[in-house]
Motif scaffolding. Structure first.
Motif, PDB file in Angstrom:
ATOM      1  N   LYS A 237      13.335   4.377   5.250  1.00 54.72           N
ATOM      2  CA  LYS A 237      13.091   3.365   6.724  1.00 54.72           C
ATOM      3  C   LYS A 237      11.735   2.677   6.474  1.00 54.72           C
ATOM      4  N   ILE A 238      11.055   3.411   6.247  1.00 56.99           N
ATOM      5  CA  ILE A 238       9.485   2.756   6.084  1.00 56.99           C
ATOM      6  C   ILE A 238       8.924   2.464   4.937  1.00 56.99           C
ATOM      7  N   GLY A 239       9.513   2.845   3.758  1.00 54.33           N
ATOM      8  CA  GLY A 239       8.793   2.554   2.674  1.00 54.33           C
ATOM      9  C   GLY A 239       7.629   3.156   2.308  1.00 54.33           C
ATOM     10  N   ILE A 240       6.575   2.791   1.418  1.00 55.84           N
ATOM     11  CA  ILE A 240       5.469   3.357   0.999  1.00 55.84           C
ATOM     12  C   ILE A 240       4.359   2.130   0.827  1.00 55.84           C
ATOM     13  N   ASN A 241       3.169   2.293   1.601  1.00 56.50           N
ATOM     14  CA  ASN A 241       2.184   1.552   1.699  1.00 56.50           C
ATOM     15  C   ASN A 241       1.106   2.227   0.641  1.00 56.50           C
ATOM     16  N   VAL A 242       0.610   1.110  -0.399  1.00 56.43           N
ATOM     17  CA  VAL A 242      -0.547   1.574  -0.983  1.00 56.43           C
ATOM     18  C   VAL A 242      -1.555   0.828  -0.696  1.00 56.43           C
ATOM     19  N   GLY A 243      -2.758   1.539  -0.467  1.00 53.54           N
ATOM     20  CA  GLY A 243      -3.934   1.018   0.094  1.00 53.54           C
ATOM     21  C   GLY A 243      -5.037   0.611  -0.907  1.00 53.54           C
ATOM     22  N   SER A 244      -5.342   1.675  -1.504  1.00 54.44           N
ATOM     23  CA  SER A 244      -6.393   1.651  -2.379  1.00 54.44           C
ATOM     24  C   SER A 244      -6.216   2.903  -3.368  1.00 54.44           C
ATOM     25  N   LEU A 245      -6.567   2.426  -4.699  1.00 54.67           N
ATOM     26  CA  LEU A 245      -6.490   3.388  -5.773  1.00 54.67           C
ATOM     27  C   LEU A 245      -7.693   2.924  -6.712  1.00 54.67           C
ATOM     28  N   ALA A 246      -8.757   3.947  -6.741  1.00 54.02           N
ATOM     29  CA  ALA A 246      -9.992   3.622  -7.183  1.00 54.02           C
ATOM     30  C   ALA A 246      -9.923   3.377  -8.817  1.00 54.02           C
ATOM     31  N   TYR A 247     -10.589   2.465  -9.316  1.00 54.78           N
ATOM     32  CA  TYR A 247     -10.566   2.123 -10.840  1.00 54.78           C
ATOM     33  C   TYR A 247     -11.539   3.326 -11.480  1.00 54.78           C
ATOM     34  N   GLN A 248     -10.816   3.678 -12.709  1.00 50.48           N
ATOM     35  CA  GLN A 248     -11.568   4.554 -13.795  1.00 50.48           C
ATOM     36  C   GLN A 248     -11.386   3.836 -15.216  1.00 50.48           C
ATOM     37  N   ASP A 249     -12.303   4.089 -16.124  1.00 50.59           N
ATOM     38  CA  ASP A 249     -11.993   3.529 -17.464  1.00 50.59           C
ATOM     39  C   ASP A 249     -10.662   3.797 -17.901  1.00 50.59           C
TER      40      ASP A 249
ATOM     41  N   MET B 188      -7.919   2.378 -16.987  1.00 52.91           N
ATOM     42  CA  MET B 188      -6.896   1.868 -16.147  1.00 52.91           C
ATOM     43  C   MET B 188      -6.612   0.176 -15.865  1.00 52.91           C
ATOM     44  N   ALA B 189      -5.283  -0.003 -15.501  1.00 47.68           N
ATOM     45  CA  ALA B 189      -4.975  -1.255 -15.379  1.00 47.68           C
ATOM     46  C   ALA B 189      -5.306  -1.533 -13.998  1.00 47.68           C
ATOM     47  N   THR B 190      -5.678  -2.926 -13.769  1.00 51.29           N
ATOM     48  CA  THR B 190      -6.045  -3.316 -12.324  1.00 51.29           C
ATOM     49  C   THR B 190      -4.833  -4.068 -11.769  1.00 51.29           C
ATOM     50  N   LEU B 191      -4.249  -3.640 -10.844  1.00 49.87           N
ATOM     51  CA  LEU B 191      -3.020  -4.467 -10.247  1.00 49.87           C
ATOM     52  C   LEU B 191      -3.649  -5.391  -9.242  1.00 49.87           C
ATOM     53  N   THR B 192      -4.352  -5.023  -8.447  1.00 45.81           N
ATOM     54  CA  THR B 192      -5.068  -6.019  -7.453  1.00 45.81           C
ATOM     55  C   THR B 192      -6.322  -5.599  -7.403  1.00 45.81           C
ATOM     56  N   ASP B 193      -7.209  -6.211  -6.458  1.00 49.31           N
ATOM     57  CA  ASP B 193      -8.705  -5.928  -6.464  1.00 49.31           C
ATOM     58  C   ASP B 193      -8.923  -4.392  -5.781  1.00 49.31           C
ATOM     59  N   ALA B 194      -8.019  -3.958  -5.238  1.00 50.06           N
ATOM     60  CA  ALA B 194      -7.966  -2.407  -4.591  1.00 50.06           C
ATOM     61  C   ALA B 194      -7.119  -1.490  -5.499  1.00 50.06           C
ATOM     62  N   VAL B 195      -6.625  -2.107  -6.193  1.00 48.56           N
ATOM     63  CA  VAL B 195      -5.562  -0.869  -6.653  1.00 48.56           C
ATOM     64  C   VAL B 195      -5.589  -1.022  -8.248  1.00 48.56           C
ATOM     65  N   ALA B 196      -5.834   0.181  -8.982  1.00 49.72           N
ATOM     66  CA  ALA B 196      -5.875   0.384 -10.269  1.00 49.72           C
ATOM     67  C   ALA B 196      -5.017   1.648 -10.870  1.00 49.72           C
ATOM     68  N   VAL B 197      -4.363   1.665 -11.658  1.00 51.70           N
ATOM     69  CA  VAL B 197      -3.523   2.767 -12.162  1.00 51.70           C
ATOM     70  C   VAL B 197      -3.564   3.063 -13.705  1.00 51.70           C
ATOM     71  N   ASP B 198      -3.335   4.273 -13.906  1.00 52.25           N
ATOM     72  CA  ASP B 198      -3.239   4.745 -15.281  1.00 52.25           C
ATOM     73  C   ASP B 198      -1.625   5.038 -15.669  1.00 52.25           C
ATOM     74  N   GLN B 199      -1.321   5.269 -16.896  1.00 51.07           N
ATOM     75  CA  GLN B 199       0.056   5.607 -16.833  1.00 51.07           C
ATOM     76  C   GLN B 199       0.752   6.605 -16.083  1.00 51.07           C
ATOM     77  N   THR B 200       0.124   7.707 -15.672  1.00 50.96           N
ATOM     78  CA  THR B 200       0.346   8.561 -14.943  1.00 50.96           C
ATOM     79  C   THR B 200       1.189   8.256 -13.345  1.00 50.96           C
ATOM     80  N   GLU B 201      -0.062   7.296 -12.981  1.00 49.30           N
ATOM     81  CA  GLU B 201       0.022   6.820 -11.660  1.00 49.30           C
ATOM     82  C   GLU B 201       1.329   5.853 -11.661  1.00 49.30           C
ATOM     83  N   ALA B 202       1.098   4.844 -12.554  1.00 52.61           N
ATOM     84  CA  ALA B 202       2.198   3.761 -12.761  1.00 52.61           C
ATOM     85  C   ALA B 202       3.548   4.573 -12.837  1.00 52.61           C
ATOM     86  N   LYS B 203       3.771   5.809 -13.505  1.00 49.27           N
ATOM     87  CA  LYS B 203       5.054   6.355 -13.838  1.00 49.27           C
ATOM     88  C   LYS B 203       5.414   7.055 -12.314  1.00 49.27           C
ATOM     89  N   ALA B 204       4.926   7.388 -11.495  1.00 50.50           N
ATOM     90  CA  ALA B 204       5.155   7.850 -10.128  1.00 50.50           C
ATOM     91  C   ALA B 204       5.367   6.723  -9.349  1.00 50.50           C
TER      92      ALA B 204
END
Length: 167
Positions: free
Chosen positions: A103-115, A117-133
């Motif tokens: 009913k509410i879905g999931i809000n992604v606020g901030s995922l810190a960048y580390q070497d 990682m792919a940057t999705l937005t200015d506040a969200v970066a993901v590695d393969q594991t995060e992207a898969k989840a």
């Protein structure tokens, strides 16, 4: 009945100023539940998180197993919950364990960048594991997963960003 989850948010910063002020005013929780096996074992982080709760809202740090246990326990039906996880893997574990966020879905606020990682937005970066989840949550679990720092910002669907970055 089950616990009333008002917002399910993935944010590597967990409980910080934006969550403690802006989001709590928007979703009016009486409880903030930070769900993380890692943070639950860290007494300093637990203490800092519980102290960061805004007036009138209690914050707790619990394990994934504990959250799954209390979700359907009638004693916790009085909780109007703002649910926070540090990463998408923990949120995916909650959904796989039976937490209904349809009913509410999931809000992604901030995922810190580390070497690396792919940057999705200015506040969200993901590695393969995060992207898969995230892909599991949006595609397999069929949930609306959007990136949004604060309530006034436009919601950005995560799937096209994952596709664009070939994740």
């Amino acid at each position: 009945m089950t616990m009333d989850i008002r917002l399910a948010r993935i944010d590597s910063r967990l409980l910080h100023g934006q969550v403690a002020t802006v989001w709590t005013k928007t979703v009016t929780p009486n409880r903030i539940l930070v769900v993380s096996d890692k943070v639950a074992k860290d007494n300093l982080r637990k203490s800092l998180i519980t102290q960061a709760a805004p007036p009138g809202v209690k914050a707790n740090v619990i394990t994934i197993k504990k959250m799954l246990a209390i979700y359907t326990d009638p004693r916790f039906d009085v909780f109007k919950t703002l649910l926070l996880t540090e990463n998408a893997q923990d949120m995916a574990a909650l959904v796989k364990g039976g937490i209904d966020l349809s009913k509410i879905g999931i809000n992604v606020g901030s995922l810190a960048y580390q070497d690396g990682m792919a940057t999705l937005t200015d506040a969200v970066a993901v590695d393969q594991t995060e992207a898969k989840a995230l892909r599991y949550l949006a595609s397999d679990a069929g949930l609306k997963v959007t990136i949004q720092k604060v309530p006034g910002d436009r919601q950005i669907d995560v799937l096209p960003l994952l596709d664009k970055n070939q994740l």
